[in-house]
Design a protein around this motif. Structure first.
Motif, PDB file in Angstrom:
ATOM      1  N   PRO A 563      24.151 -56.315 -32.006  1.00  0.00           N
ATOM      2  CA  PRO A 563      25.067 -56.463 -30.520  1.00  0.00           C
ATOM      3  C   PRO A 563      24.145 -57.734 -29.937  1.00  0.00           C
ATOM      4  CG  PRO A 563      24.147 -54.118 -30.652  1.00  0.00           C
ATOM      5  CD  PRO A 563      24.189 -54.544 -31.571  1.00  0.00           C
ATOM      6  N   ALA A 564      22.911 -58.085 -29.873  1.00  0.00           N
ATOM      7  CA  ALA A 564      22.362 -59.073 -29.409  1.00  0.00           C
ATOM      8  C   ALA A 564      22.549 -60.274 -30.110  1.00  0.00           C
ATOM      9  CB  ALA A 564      20.885 -58.991 -28.969  1.00  0.00           C
ATOM     10  N   ALA A 565      23.033 -60.281 -31.494  1.00  0.00           N
ATOM     11  CA  ALA A 565      23.162 -61.018 -32.281  1.00  0.00           C
ATOM     12  C   ALA A 565      24.807 -62.000 -32.045  1.00  0.00           C
ATOM     13  CB  ALA A 565      22.684 -61.364 -33.743  1.00  0.00           C
ATOM     14  N   ALA A 566      25.293 -60.443 -31.744  1.00  0.00           N
ATOM     15  CA  ALA A 566      27.094 -60.652 -32.070  1.00  0.00           C
ATOM     16  C   ALA A 566      26.970 -61.461 -30.538  1.00  0.00           C
ATOM     17  CB  ALA A 566      28.042 -59.435 -31.577  1.00  0.00           C
ATOM     18  N   SER A 567      26.190 -61.370 -29.782  1.00  0.00           N
ATOM     19  CA  SER A 567      26.614 -61.825 -28.182  1.00  0.00           C
ATOM     20  C   SER A 567      26.658 -62.823 -27.979  1.00  0.00           C
ATOM     21  CB  SER A 567      26.248 -60.556 -27.129  1.00  0.00           C
ATOM     22  OG  SER A 567      24.236 -61.406 -27.129  1.00  0.00           O
ATOM     23  N   LYS A 568      25.821 -64.307 -29.249  1.00  0.00           N
ATOM     24  CA  LYS A 568      25.615 -65.478 -29.033  1.00  0.00           C
ATOM     25  C   LYS A 568      26.591 -66.157 -29.417  1.00  0.00           C
ATOM     26  CE  LYS A 568      20.340 -64.692 -29.287  1.00  0.00           C
ATOM     27  NZ  LYS A 568      19.371 -64.510 -30.085  1.00  0.00           N
ATOM     28  N   THR A 569      27.257 -67.301 -28.544  1.00  0.00           N
ATOM     29  CA  THR A 569      27.999 -68.009 -29.190  1.00  0.00           C
ATOM     30  C   THR A 569      27.874 -68.654 -30.524  1.00  0.00           C
ATOM     31  OG1 THR A 569      28.333 -68.751 -26.808  1.00  0.00           O
ATOM     32  CG2 THR A 569      28.680 -70.395 -28.266  1.00  0.00           C
ATOM     33  N   SER A 570      28.692 -68.512 -30.775  1.00  0.00           N
ATOM     34  CA  SER A 570      28.757 -69.818 -32.451  1.00  0.00           C
ATOM     35  C   SER A 570      29.775 -70.178 -32.750  1.00  0.00           C
ATOM     36  CB  SER A 570      28.421 -68.531 -33.745  1.00  0.00           C
ATOM     37  OG  SER A 570      29.708 -67.540 -33.715  1.00  0.00           O
ATOM     38  N   PRO A 571      29.891 -71.210 -33.723  1.00  0.00           N
ATOM     39  CA  PRO A 571      30.951 -71.935 -33.632  1.00  0.00           C
ATOM     40  C   PRO A 571      32.300 -71.233 -34.308  1.00  0.00           C
ATOM     41  CG  PRO A 571      29.249 -73.030 -35.306  1.00  0.00           C
ATOM     42  CD  PRO A 571      28.800 -71.406 -34.909  1.00  0.00           C
ATOM     43  N   ALA A 572      32.014 -69.975 -35.330  1.00  0.00           N
ATOM     44  CA  ALA A 572      33.530 -68.788 -35.136  1.00  0.00           C
ATOM     45  C   ALA A 572      33.279 -67.984 -34.699  1.00  0.00           C
ATOM     46  CB  ALA A 572      32.183 -67.520 -36.775  1.00  0.00           C
ATOM     47  N   LEU A 573      32.823 -67.791 -33.168  1.00  0.00           N
ATOM     48  CA  LEU A 573      32.796 -67.346 -32.547  1.00  0.00           C
ATOM     49  C   LEU A 573      34.328 -67.825 -31.504  1.00  0.00           C
ATOM     50  CD1 LEU A 573      33.484 -64.637 -30.430  1.00  0.00           C
ATOM     51  CD2 LEU A 573      31.526 -65.316 -29.370  1.00  0.00           C
ATOM     52  N   PRO A 594      46.553 -55.102 -35.048  1.00  0.00           N
ATOM     53  CA  PRO A 594      44.734 -55.142 -35.649  1.00  0.00           C
ATOM     54  C   PRO A 594      44.122 -56.309 -34.930  1.00  0.00           C
ATOM     55  CG  PRO A 594      46.865 -55.219 -37.795  1.00  0.00           C
ATOM     56  CD  PRO A 594      47.099 -55.162 -36.196  1.00  0.00           C
ATOM     57  N   GLY A 595      45.164 -57.315 -34.168  1.00  0.00           N
ATOM     58  CA  GLY A 595      45.058 -58.779 -33.631  1.00  0.00           C
ATOM     59  C   GLY A 595      44.622 -58.368 -32.472  1.00  0.00           C
ATOM     60  N   LEU A 596      44.900 -57.030 -31.996  1.00  0.00           N
ATOM     61  CA  LEU A 596      44.246 -56.591 -30.179  1.00  0.00           C
ATOM     62  C   LEU A 596      43.178 -55.541 -30.849  1.00  0.00           C
ATOM     63  CD1 LEU A 596      48.115 -54.998 -28.424  1.00  0.00           C
ATOM     64  CD2 LEU A 596      47.332 -57.120 -27.958  1.00  0.00           C
ATOM     65  N   ASP A 597      43.357 -55.284 -31.749  1.00  0.00           N
ATOM     66  CA  ASP A 597      42.149 -54.685 -31.919  1.00  0.00           C
ATOM     67  C   ASP A 597      40.846 -54.800 -32.068  1.00  0.00           C
ATOM     68  OD1 ASP A 597      40.767 -52.251 -31.974  1.00  0.00           O
ATOM     69  OD2 ASP A 597      41.095 -51.632 -34.188  1.00  0.00           O
ATOM     70  N   LEU A 598      40.540 -56.163 -32.169  1.00  0.00           N
ATOM     71  CA  LEU A 598      40.299 -57.336 -32.568  1.00  0.00           C
ATOM     72  C   LEU A 598      39.719 -57.872 -31.289  1.00  0.00           C
ATOM     73  CD1 LEU A 598      38.079 -58.525 -34.519  1.00  0.00           C
ATOM     74  CD2 LEU A 598      39.414 -59.712 -34.866  1.00  0.00           C
ATOM     75  N   LEU A 599      40.733 -57.947 -30.343  1.00  0.00           N
ATOM     76  CA  LEU A 599      40.159 -58.777 -29.402  1.00  0.00           C
ATOM     77  C   LEU A 599      39.491 -58.090 -28.465  1.00  0.00           C
ATOM     78  CD1 LEU A 599      40.811 -60.402 -26.939  1.00  0.00           C
ATOM     79  CD2 LEU A 599      42.761 -59.819 -27.186  1.00  0.00           C
ATOM     80  N   ARG A 600      39.806 -56.657 -28.366  1.00  0.00           N
ATOM     81  CA  ARG A 600      38.748 -55.675 -27.682  1.00  0.00           C
ATOM     82  C   ARG A 600      37.614 -55.098 -28.123  1.00  0.00           C
ATOM     83  NH1 ARG A 600      37.580 -50.463 -30.024  1.00  0.00           N
ATOM     84  NH2 ARG A 600      38.415 -50.142 -31.967  1.00  0.00           N
ATOM     85  N   LEU A 601      37.376 -55.675 -29.199  1.00  0.00           N
ATOM     86  CA  LEU A 601      36.179 -55.979 -30.120  1.00  0.00           C
ATOM     87  C   LEU A 601      35.387 -56.710 -29.259  1.00  0.00           C
ATOM     88  CD1 LEU A 601      36.613 -54.504 -33.212  1.00  0.00           C
ATOM     89  CD2 LEU A 601      35.359 -53.079 -31.600  1.00  0.00           C
ATOM     90  N   LEU A 602      36.370 -57.839 -29.120  1.00  0.00           N
ATOM     91  CA  LEU A 602      35.796 -59.328 -28.954  1.00  0.00           C
ATOM     92  C   LEU A 602      34.980 -58.985 -27.428  1.00  0.00           C
ATOM     93  CD1 LEU A 602      37.200 -61.670 -31.103  1.00  0.00           C
ATOM     94  CD2 LEU A 602      35.015 -61.812 -31.002  1.00  0.00           C
ATOM     95  N   ALA A 603      35.748 -59.081 -26.464  1.00  0.00           N
ATOM     96  CA  ALA A 603      35.681 -58.696 -24.833  1.00  0.00           C
ATOM     97  C   ALA A 603      34.461 -57.847 -25.090  1.00  0.00           C
ATOM     98  CB  ALA A 603      37.406 -57.612 -24.433  1.00  0.00           C
ATOM     99  N   ALA A 604      33.890 -56.936 -26.024  1.00  0.00           N
ATOM    100  CA  ALA A 604      32.845 -56.030 -25.180  1.00  0.00           C
ATOM    101  C   ALA A 604      31.486 -57.123 -26.360  1.00  0.00           C
ATOM    102  CB  ALA A 604      32.259 -54.727 -26.171  1.00  0.00           C
ATOM    103  N   ALA A 605      31.711 -57.758 -27.034  1.00  0.00           N
ATOM    104  CA  ALA A 605      31.003 -58.382 -27.904  1.00  0.00           C
ATOM    105  C   ALA A 605      30.508 -59.722 -27.381  1.00  0.00           C
ATOM    106  CB  ALA A 605      31.208 -59.105 -29.295  1.00  0.00           C
ATOM    107  N   SER A 606      31.157 -60.208 -26.701  1.00  0.00           N
ATOM    108  CA  SER A 606      30.325 -61.852 -25.564  1.00  0.00           C
ATOM    109  C   SER A 606      30.755 -62.130 -25.169  1.00  0.00           C
ATOM    110  CB  SER A 606      31.235 -62.680 -27.373  1.00  0.00           C
ATOM    111  OG  SER A 606      30.621 -63.876 -26.674  1.00  0.00           O
TER     112      SER A 606
END
Length: 787
Positions: A563-573, A594-606
């Motif tokens: 979680p700590a690493a995923a919260s950091k900005t990266s070109p992929a993010l 599945p796109g909405l599923d990925l979006l809800r994970l991104l909302a928490a990740a970063s």
């Protein structure tokens, strides 16, 4: 007398078979949690072959079924069924499901779980979770009487004779009524929830008149004067169903995977099923054959007559499936492998009674269960004991991550078990959802997987790591099934805080909740699969090109970090957010999930998700609003994932700030799309979001703001409606926690909640619908705040 052997296995249901009736040798009727009632008509007697037809197809679990014998008006009789939608349906067997029912009997306020028909065909008696039984006249189709006074769900009903109706209740009592509703007598003596009743034929050695079965695994024999005259011991878990044979024997079924046949005071045969729960058993009065319905979705007919038994190879398949089935260790208790006998025991020792079970340590280290058959005079292999890998308390490394538990879950015979990883800090419901999505299993498995997690980890407190807890008290779950796992099912909610809510203060909630479990590789694979479909169908303008597919994979890899690493900005993010919003807004609605599923994970990740703006300056809130996802109510799962994304914004400080500033927009979207839904997952997502807003409003930085009072009142209005109407215990609990937290804002909110929104009435209704200790605990706290 010869033993029962398999006559036919009737496959067609897509979920647990909850109820069965056997009106004649040529007709079996079954009811299932797949929302159907099915008829099975005998095509040929030897070997038996049946034709399946769907008689009724509803929108919710069907839990009880009965049969009204033929009459001059209805020459084929009538099928009576009831379930979660609270409606009792009366239907002719031969009519297709799209035809109107003969009658719909309405009056119960909660799940209908028991039905019986009087011997003279004059009336129906029904039992419900609403704590009442009702008498319905056949022909007039009216409720003639309500049998009241029960202090829990009425799980069993018996139309004993024209003057006598008997009920079995979760309050451990058996009550005898007249059909007019007058209470005649109360039978006491059961130590747990009473689940089933049956008439005991005259001439029984005990001189009993009725029998009852309970969650303590005991069949009690009674005379109508209230005297207990015997007990039948043998079942090792809950007993769900009880019937009598024409020859005076009794037949029972239960949570220990068995149907048992009783002659006098002895069990004379045990029929083990390749399923955890044998929910129902019924008898054909004409020939003495029996039928069972189980959690493996199969209806099975058994016969003592060799003419009506299945071909030897079919019987062998059934016996092999029993041998290869898995038995959860929770069901057999602690097993010390070092002290178990080896296979030689089975040759050297005989059993002492029918149904006796021994555990055997095999050469490969596995533990098998063997049951003594008095008739065959041999031990029968009835399955292999499987346990949780993580029971030692050490972290288990699985797919690159550490978990508190990694369970082996057998879903289908002949296939390797599936791995179910779980950490105590997770919500069992979310872990179960992830497991189902990972393995592309039917959503019907949801609640059973969640219940399995809760049982095997002793529960987890909402939003917190779990603490050691005792098992929930018997009767806390309306199914009376806290101690079971049944592969292949869903609609009871998990109980993340089984008993802690009643022991410690819950209100106000102070932690934000998130919904973040997922199998990222499954999400990636699904997006790539749908992307190929779009390309083949000519939608290349919105489909991902090869560089974008590589970007998707990089984004998934980024999120798979800690979680700590995923919260950091990266070109992929940074670049991946554009890609995800393209899927969510431009792909056809049917392929956005599945796109909405990925979006809800991104909302928490970063926090980058909350900081993101489109070329026109829109945030995630405006983008989802303009995408049309909240307007397409036919795709409630899309709405559910969008609401989860809003809830997950509260994980980061930037996300909380955005959710705070966009309250009016988000609240408006929820009110217009989600408050009247029948999708339990969506309701749980909404109540999770409202918990997070309640935590924000009552936080030190917001509690004194006038806007928090206004928001608290707006949310309280919605929550009162949810608490008043939802039947799902998880949604009820989260709604109560959100509303209770808002009550701590002070007198203005408390007064409005009582006098304007009717919160006290809503809370009382919620308590009546669910007797879980955690719900009772929050209700008690809320009443204290409202006093």
């Amino acid at each position: 007398m010869s033993e029962y052997k398999l006559s036919a296995s009737l496959e067609g249901h897509e979920d647990d078979v909850r109820g069965v009736v056997f009106p004649s040798p040529k007709l079996v009727v079954s009811a299932s949690r797949d929302a159907t009632v099915r008829t099975w008509k005998l095509l040929s007697p030897s070997p038996p072959k049946y034709d399946c037809s769907i008689s009724s197809h509803g929108s919710a679990f069907v839990n009880a079924v009965a049969y009204i014998p033929p009459s001059s008006t209805y020459q084929d009789g009538l099928i009576v069924s009831g379930g979660k939608d609270t409606i009792i349906e009366v239907r002719q067997p031969g009519k297709p499901p799209e035809d109107n029912a003969e009658r719909l009997l309405m009056g119960h306020a909660h799940n209908v779980c028991a039905l019986d028909v009087s011997a003279d065909g004059g009336w129906i008696v029904s039992g419900s979770w609403d704590g009442s039984a009702r008498i319905w006249s056949i022909g007039k189709w009216e409720c003639e009487a309500v049998l009241e006074g029960h202090e829990g769900s009425v799980w069993g009903v018996l139309a004993y004779d024209k003057d006598t109706v008997i009920t079995a209740c979760a309050d451990k009592l058996i009550r005898i009524f007249s059909p007019t509703g007058k209470l005649l007598k109360t039978l006491r003596g059961n130590k747990d929830v009473v689940r089933a009743l049956c008439r005991v034929p005259k001439g029984h050695s005990s001189r009993a008149e009725i029998a009852s079965a309970s969650n303590e695994g005991v069949i009690r024999l009674w005379q109508l004067n209230g005297r207990q005259v015997g007990e039948l011991l043998g079942h090792e878990s809950f007993i769900y169903s009880l019937v009598s044979l024409p020859n005076g024997e009794l037949v029972s079924s239960g949570e220990d995977r068995t149907v048992r046949v009783w002659r006098g005071m002895e069990c004379i045969q045990t029929i083990t099923h390749p399923a955890i729960s044998v929910w129902g058993v019924a008898v054909c009065a004409e020939n003495g054959d029996i039928v069972s319905g189980a959690s493996d979705r199969i209806v099975r007919v058994f016969s003592r007559s060799s003419d009506r038994q299945a071909e030897p190879q079919v019987v062998q398949v059934f016996e092999d499936s029993v041998k290869s089935s898995s038995i959860p260790q929770e069901q057999v208790g602690d097993v010390n492998k070092d002290k178990l006998p080896g296979p030689e025991f089975l040759e050297q020792k005989s059993g002492t009674k029918e149904g006796q079970v021994v555990m055997i340590k095999q050469a490969d280290g596995s533990v098998t269960a063997h049951q003594w058959s008095q008739g065959a005079q041999q031990w029968m292999n009835v399955g292999t004991v499987v346990d949780a890998v993580g029971s030692s308390g050490k972290k288990i490394h699985y797919l690159g991550l550490d978990y508190d538990y990694v369970f082996d879950v057998d879903i289908e015979d002949g296939k390797p078990p599936l791995k179910l990883p779980y950490n105590l800090s997770q919500n069992p419901y979310e872990a179960a959802t992830k497991f189902i999505e990972d393995n592309e299993l039917p959503i019907g498995y949801l609640d059973q997987v969640a219940n399995f997690i809760t049982t095997n980890t002793k529960g987890a407190t909402l939003g917190q790591a779990s603490q050691p807890q005792q098992a929930a008290p018997a009767g806390a779950d309306p199914w009376g099934s806290e101690s079971r796992y049944r592969p292949g099912d869903a609609s009871s909610a998990p109980v993340p805080s089984a008993s802690s809510a009643s022991k410690s203060q819950v209100l106000p909630q102070t932690q934000y909740l998130s919904i973040t479990t997922a199998n990222l590789q499954t999400v990636r694979n699904k997006i790539e699969e749908l992307n190929e479909q779009l390309i083949q169908e000519g939608f290349k303008d919105v489909a991902l090109n090869p560089p974008q597919v590589e970007l998707l994979r990089a984004l998934i890899k980024h999120l798979e970090q800690s979680p700590a690493a995923a919260s950091k900005t990266s070109p992929a993010l940074a670049n991946g957010l554009d890609l995800v919003f393209n899927i969510v807004t431009r792909w056809p609605a049917a392929q956005r999930l599945p796109g909405l599923d990925l979006l809800r994970l991104l909302a928490a990740a970063s926090p980058s998700t909350a900081e993101y703006t489109s070329s026109s300056g829109d945030s995630i809130v405006e983008i989802l609003q303009s995408s049309g996802v909240f307007e397409d109510k036919d795709r409630s799962n899309n709405i559910m994932l969008a609401v989860r994304a809003f809830a997950n914004l509260f994980v980061t400080e930037k996300g909380r700030s955005l959710a705070d500033s966009k309250f009016d927009s988000i609240h408006s979207l929820i009110k217009s799309s989600s408050l009247e839904t029948t999708n339990r997952n969506l309701t749980i997502a909404v109540t999770t979001l409202y918990i997070n807003y309640a935590v924000l409003c009552t936080s030190a930085s917001h509690s004194a703001l006038p806007s928090s009072i206004d928001r608290g009142l707006a949310l309280m209005e919605d929550l009162t409606g949810i608490i008043s109407t939802t039947t799902d215990s998880e949604a009820i609990y989260r709604g109560l926690v959100a509303a209770g937290t808002l009550l701590t804002l002070g007198e203005e909110v408390q007064m409005a909640a009582k006098e304007v929104y009717g919160i006290e009435n809503a809370v009382q209704k919620a308590k009546q619908r669910s007797q879980e200790p955690r719900i009772n605990g929050v209700v008690t706290e809320m009443k204290g705040l409202l006093a």
